[in-house]
Scaffold this active site. Sequence first.
Site, short mmCIF file in Angstrom:
data_model
loop_
_atom_site.label_atom_id
_atom_site.label_comp_id
_atom_site.label_asym_id
_atom_site.label_seq_id
_atom_site.Cartn_x
_atom_site.Cartn_y
_atom_site.Cartn_z
NE ARG F 89 -3.59 -1.57 -0.69
CZ ARG F 89 -3.85 -2.71 -0.59
NH1 ARG F 89 -2.50 -4.02 -0.86
NH2 ARG F 89 -5.14 -4.42 -0.69
CD GLU F 92 -2.48 0.91 -4.28
OE1 GLU F 92 -2.93 -0.14 -4.48
OE2 GLU F 92 -3.68 1.87 -3.36
CB SER F 115 17.34 14.15 4.64
OG SER F 115 18.30 13.58 4.60
#
Lengths: 147, 147, 147, 147, 147, 147, 147, 147, 147, 147
Positions: F89, F92, F115
């Site tokens: 996920r 995604e 960073s």
Amino acid sequence: MTTKQEAAAAVRDAKVRLGLSWAQVAEAVGRPVAWTTAALLGQHPMPAAEATAAAALLELDDNVVMALRLQPTRGALDTAVPVDPTIYRFYEVLQVYGPTIKELIHEQFGDGIMSAINFRMDVKKVADPAGDRVVVTLDGKFLPYQW
Amino acid sequence: MTTKQEAAAAVRDAKVRLGLSWAQVAEAVGRPVAWTTAALLGQHPMPAAEATAAAALLELDDNVVMALRLQPTRGALDTAVPVDPTIYRFYEVLQVYGPTIKELIHEQFGDGIMSAINFRMDVKKVADPAGDRVVVTLDGKFLPYQW
Amino acid sequence: MTTKQEAAAAVRDAKVRLGLSWAQVAEAVGRPVAWTTAALLGQHPMPAAEATAAAALLELDDNVVMALRLQPTRGALDTAVPVDPTIYRFYEVLQVYGPTIKELIHEQFGDGIMSAINFRMDVKKVADPAGDRVVVTLDGKFLPYQW
Amino acid sequence: MTTKQEAAAAVRDAKVRLGLSWAQVAEAVGRPVAWTTAALLGQHPMPAAEATAAAALLELDDNVVMALRLQPTRGALDTAVPVDPTIYRFYEVLQVYGPTIKELIHEQFGDGIMSAINFRMDVKKVADPAGDRVVVTLDGKFLPYQW
Amino acid sequence: MTTKQEAAAAVRDAKVRLGLSWAQVAEAVGRPVAWTTAALLGQHPMPAAEATAAAALLELDDNVVMALRLQPTRGALDTAVPVDPTIYRFYEVLQVYGPTIKELIHEQFGDGIMSAINFRMDVKKVADPAGDRVVVTLDGKFLPYQW
Amino acid sequence: MTTKQEAAAAVRDAKVRLGLSWAQVAEAVGRPVAWTTAALLGQHPMPAAEATAAAALLELDDNVVMALRLQPTRGALDTAVPVDPTIYRFYEVLQVYGPTIKELIHEQFGDGIMSAINFRMDVKKVADPAGDRVVVTLDGKFLPYQW
Amino acid sequence: MTTKQEAAAAVRDAKVRLGLSWAQVAEAVGRPVAWTTAALLGQHPMPAAEATAAAALLELDDNVVMALRLQPTRGALDTAVPVDPTIYRFYEVLQVYGPTIKELIHEQFGDGIMSAINFRMDVKKVADPAGDRVVVTLDGKFLPYQW
Amino acid sequence: MTTKQEAAAAVRDAKVRLGLSWAQVAEAVGRPVAWTTAALLGQHPMPAAEATAAAALLELDDNVVMALRLQPTRGALDTAVPVDPTIYRFYEVLQVYGPTIKELIHEQFGDGIMSAINFRMDVKKVADPAGDRVVVTLDGKFLPYQW
Amino acid sequence: MTTKQEAAAAVRDAKVRLGLSWAQVAEAVGRPVAWTTAALLGQHPMPAAEATAAAALLELDDNVVMALRLQPTRGALDTAVPVDPTIYRFYEVLQVYGPTIKELIHEQFGDGIMSAINFRMDVKKVADPAGDRVVVTLDGKFLPYQW
Amino acid sequence: MTTKQEAAAAVRDAKVRLGLSWAQVAEAVGRPVAWTTAALLGQHPMPAAEATAAAALLELDDNVVMALRLQPTRGALDTAVPVDPTIYRFYEVLQVYGPTIKELIHEQFGDGIMSAINFRMDVKKVADPAGDRVVVTLDGKFLPYQW
């Protein structure tokens, strides 16, 4: 428990050690040589009788018989595109003639496929004055797209 | 100048428009249907006579004739592993039976390969009470490893 | 000549412009909605009557009809592993449950596959107090491995 | 400590050795057969009671019970695109019908997905005069995109 | 018809030409800035009112409005692993901390996932004497594995 | 000598065996839970005191302490695109929102990156009447492109 | 049974231990040095006499002899694109000059290939005032495309 | 401005149209045929005199001359592993004999490589009673690893 | 609107047409040559003054100026592993010396990285009796891992 | 026989156990620290004296000495694109600045490459009020393309 991969390795070793050919093993098993070879290499589950006959000829134990009978997870290539030249040539045939085969299947049969499940194949040596020929016959049931 | 890809597209379009089969085109060209199809799809260079005969039947112009005669860079699959189901089944045959074919070639012929260059193939429809069968014959010269 | 991809794009555009649903198009075509959608997206060849009915409703011309009738080279994903979340979840199902499905097919049917050719599917909305459910039914003929 | 992979292998071995079906194991466990199979193959953590019941039937020790209870890192395919034909057909369904499923979900539900988490599935054998059919039902909660 | 990609390009161009910020566009649209940016880049369908408001501010025509309203096929990276350094750092976070996040979700919530569908996110600038910090908040509903 | 991978496995095993949570281990170590988890999974070198405290609680020997202190080669995913749904996920999110995050960073900070080195993160459970939410905070120093 | 990979490793070890060169081994075997090296590295099956001669010189046992005689599955690169700089340069030659070689073969021979099966090669050191040169000769039979 | 790819296409077209061979073009250019072919295909920058001579013979304009003179970004294969059979055979040589070539270079020269930069190559037809042979000579300076 | 890729192509064309060097362009722009080259190739946004100066010297219009000023999505390689030999050698350095660089950074600085953001680089020609040397200096701020 | 990988692991272990730095090992070996590190990690063959000196300091046996002396197959990255952040930054430099480096090499030297064989490199810490800097110098002989 012996895996199908270990069983296949045991089969190959025994075959070399005993000096047997796939044709001889297939005869003992009572099935076509291509089917028998594929099954012993782990690509088909073997019925009990066939597994036992193969093991007897190849002097292998019951663990191997059990492994030969198991349902395989099929797929025998190490890489998506095969590297060994003898196998690669068939991939090359697909690269050069794949769409041609597709066109000819559709022209003769309509929309559908050659089954690779209801399928048999054969490798034959055909003598030719210009040099022996390898003739591979792929023979699968036509399956029409059917909703 | 017309590329071989553009020529192949023009051939496909004309074939649909004129309602011609690959078999009819092959007859006009005077070569086997699998060779003719592969050549028109851009996988073989066509001799002038064959290219002209195909173009005449398909009502295509001289640029297409020229393109059909060019030496191709071969390879007809869009992806390394084909996605179209009709073509994929032949890749599946390779995955399941590739090492079997290799074993049987070595057993019958020794160390070497089936040539994909000195090669012919054929797709046939074989009637069967349990359903028509697609029979693909791959027929290549055996080439022994020879230093 | 219009390609199947161009035809699919024309269908999508017309559908939005005219405010039609796939269900309405399927009704006009007289075939199940999943089949109709797949065919209009270029994954099945359409018979003349169905292609004409779709084009009439969607106000598309004869070039689109011709393209819809062509034999497709199937395969609709842009990448081997789909990226769109709605499609990806089905790939995830395969990753998590693929071997489970295989075990259950072999247990109930023996060695073989679910055909993706002699096949139909359906997407349904099922009301549920805890939230509506998407129910996708995949229904294919069992094909036993048969030499 | 036993890993979930080792536990899965032990389960498969015991199942063959004892001649048990997944259905029988699922009955002993008291959960649906697809969930039970997936869990024993290492794709779901099993509650203590279920793990103990499975181990009792399969004559496996406490290390296996412990492994079955662990939280898995899910994902059961060896390669991104599956090679085994029984599993591959479901990938093929995704290639051919993936965008169709997406269209139909959006048409019926709006923008969102079928959950693969709040999800159940089932594999059934449906008798058919033209040959038995494999019917796989995927049933997941609809999740609308919601910011 | 304008595609969502073309609409996104038109949005970016107009935004530069008119010297507008995403924050200003989001304010005109009346939705959070991250949602608005994602939607205008083609990752969410926009309701009519929001699409019209965006187009008015950005001086774009009705074709763009229509495109912004379309259901997208989501996925915005050019390559599976992103190359642009600003985006790559988030992939690096996944490589270094992915399994850590998984452990902590399971520890706090049990077996399940953070939804990426019932989900919102935010990018904030937080002043810090040692240098400003980028704080990205990912906020998704927990979905337990539920059969 | 124990590798960091072996040490991580030993940590996981001990944690399950002793019924400890990552939060408890982090408390003993005296560092934030996300840092502690990542370090024990082999993604950060641990100072001697922290490594010793972790090993004491987890009842692990000096070889593990030594391994935990080693400089890692970072990277914790098995495949470039993660397969486990809980981890996927977040990939995604990157696919859908990656370019949005990039736009918002540039809009608020100018040209540069968040960073992933001068960085901390946190996973929190936030109660919500519509269901608990997973809130992941990524907090890294802004680094402007600076020649 | 010893595999060809194990045999190759044993050959390399013995060669270093005994301070032998490939040229010396080839002389004992009575075959060209490139063939002998390739065969001992597992890329060609060795006839009994050659395998025995090599094993005698290298002080290896009968299991190695047997392994050297086996039919190989060819392919010696660890990755599709080689990483070792000495081998990579030949891949680079293919990247830069591959289509040039293709053009020159077609110009001199017509449509066809250089056989890699009916093939021999050689690596020679050629003195040159500007620095010694590596001269690799690839010498294969021309195979015309022949239906 | 004409790109090197467009220039290469123009060269190929003109060569076919005028019925010229690479050997004839190379003679006009005054450089070896392999170098000339590679340069005209866009893999080497051509000095002004050579570019002008080639363009004169091939009846191409000044834009092509300019393009032929540009510094190329080298690399001529469409895919990492070439698909065209004539080119593939050289990749196959690398797969089968790559480590052999490496061994023989190290044995004769020590640690280092064959330069692909200080390099020349040649393709020759050698008559042979058993069939003409393609002899490709790769000739590069040895570069020792030198710190 | 002109994209950064189109602007980069326009810059390259103008540079060749006007016979300018990157050093000359950099002098007009007033920035280091490596930064200027990277920026003009589309890897850095240019401030208005620098973009205008470059466009003036290269005789390019305002659309190019605007494009040069845009924030780029960075990443300049066509393939993950570069194919052009001049660029590939730097990838080879990474393959051979990557872990060495990592070891030496950790030994001298502790756990952390060389920033590629707070970074400058330079390519210099250093005369050497044994042949000129390319000296590339990579100079980035050390960033310690800091939670 | 010890492999170079096993030798490298033994070196790393001994180095940690004995609390030695690469600089100290390099001093004992009498070679630059970057070369020494790379050689001990298995990327260069070590002459007998250097291998013996390293083994003496690191208290390793003769098998390790032998392994350190062997010719390596070079290549030290686990994946084509490195995942560890410290190494990845150098890949990122290649992605962002690769074509810039190529342009500057060609501008200063003409057509050719920086040798990665006749090559030395160095990693230095340079104090800077704004934070220490990592300065990596890549220094290779220029090799002009020369037929």
